[in-house]
Design a protein around this motif. Structure first.
Motif, mmCIF file in Angstrom:
data_model
loop_
_atom_site.group_PDB
_atom_site.id
_atom_site.type_symbol
_atom_site.label_atom_id
_atom_site.label_comp_id
_atom_site.label_asym_id
_atom_site.label_seq_id
_atom_site.Cartn_x
_atom_site.Cartn_y
_atom_site.Cartn_z
ATOM 1 N N ASP A 54 -1.262 -11.807 -8.541
ATOM 2 C CA ASP A 54 -2.396 -10.627 -9.156
ATOM 3 C C ASP A 54 -3.666 -11.216 -9.127
ATOM 4 O O ASP A 54 -4.167 -11.976 -9.900
ATOM 5 N N THR A 55 -4.396 -10.652 -8.312
ATOM 6 C CA THR A 55 -5.758 -11.120 -8.297
ATOM 7 C C THR A 55 -6.845 -10.694 -9.196
ATOM 8 O O THR A 55 -7.779 -11.244 -9.696
ATOM 9 N N ALA A 56 -6.220 -9.833 -10.140
ATOM 10 C CA ALA A 56 -6.955 -9.297 -11.279
ATOM 11 C C ALA A 56 -6.674 -10.228 -12.737
ATOM 12 O O ALA A 56 -7.122 -10.027 -13.699
ATOM 13 N N HIS B 161 -1.854 -9.864 -3.995
ATOM 14 C CA HIS B 161 -2.149 -10.613 -2.820
ATOM 15 C C HIS B 161 -1.041 -11.510 -2.122
ATOM 16 O O HIS B 161 -0.579 -12.292 -3.151
ATOM 17 N N HIS C 99 -2.015 -2.518 -6.784
ATOM 18 C CA HIS C 99 -3.452 -2.704 -6.131
ATOM 19 C C HIS C 99 -4.031 -3.925 -6.182
ATOM 20 O O HIS C 99 -5.136 -4.012 -5.443
ATOM 21 N N SER C 100 -3.743 -4.669 -6.885
ATOM 22 C CA SER C 100 -4.528 -6.170 -7.148
ATOM 23 C C SER C 100 -3.539 -7.153 -6.572
ATOM 24 O O SER C 100 -3.973 -8.257 -7.085
ATOM 25 N N SER D 124 0.937 -3.725 -10.835
ATOM 26 C CA SER D 124 -0.112 -4.527 -10.081
ATOM 27 C C SER D 124 -0.275 -4.283 -9.004
ATOM 28 O O SER D 124 -1.116 -4.998 -8.160
ATOM 29 N N ARG E 94 0.594 -1.272 0.118
ATOM 30 C CA ARG E 94 0.014 0.064 0.031
ATOM 31 C C ARG E 94 0.875 1.289 -0.027
ATOM 32 O O ARG E 94 0.297 2.337 -0.079
#
Length: 201
Positions: free
Chosen positions: A76-78, A43, A40-41, A38, A21
């Motif tokens: 990358d969750t996206a 994890h 913000h996506s 990546s 963050r």
């Protein structure tokens, strides 16, 4: 058989989440481009304790190791399901507790994922760890035979398995599982044969 991935210390995970963050941490010059893109996506998952073998040449079960950190693969969750990790993040223990250390990418990230898939297909349950051998510039997936052990403690037992990650040192096959009591003598011979690799007494 499913691997018994040990839970990372909560402060270590929090330090990585805070770094993801943080614009300062993410946009450092050495941060991988894929992590920056990546941010913000991402994890963190599959936490692995990183142990360092401080001296090659001891018998299996007595080779000294020490915990140096926890490494998290970054997903990358996206991205589409099943996509490879875009990098990794490592937390280290400091005098003030667990702290984010750095983001990384490269062949060891891909190789770690491959080795974990190999390990998951084995018939025996293991606790996965990473074992670094600095004298040989080598990183292995260490499959500890006691799935419920304290992930921060212990030494490689003779019957534990080591899967050298790519790139492995010359003469050592990457992604070939070895019992500790079979691989340690080979590592010892390599160190003895290369005086520049020996640890000063």
């Amino acid at each position: 058989m499913p691997l018994h991935v040990p839970p990372a210390p909560a402060p270590a995970l929090r330090s990585v989440l805070a770094a993801l963050r943080s614009p300062t941490a993410v946009h450092e010059a050495r941060t991988p481009v894929a992590v920056r893109r990546s941010q913000h996506s991402l994890h963190p998952e599959l936490p692995l304790p990183v142990h360092e073998m401080t001296h090659v040449g001891r018998p299996a079960g007595s080779a000294p190791t020490r915990l140096t950190g926890w490494r998290f693969l970054l997903r990358d969750t996206a991205a589409p399901a099943g996509s490879a990790s875009v990098g990794a993040a490592e937390a280290v223990l400091t005098a003030d507790g667990w702290a984010f250390a750095y983001f990384c990418e490269g062949p060891y990230v891909t190789s770690t994922e491959r080795a974990l898939q190999q390990a998951g297909s084995l018939p025996t349950a293991f606790q996965p760890r990473l074992l670094s051998v600095p004298q040989l510039y080598m990183l292995t997936l260490w499959l500890h035979g006691d799935p419920g052990a304290d992930a921060a403690q212990g030494t490689p037992e003779p019957s534990d398995l080591l899967i050298p990650l790519a790139p492995a040192p010359p003469g050592i096959a990457a992604h070939q599982p070895h019992r500790v009591d079979a691989l340690l003598p080979l590592l010892t011979r390599r160190v003895v044969a290369s005086p520049r690799l020996r640890t000063p007494v």
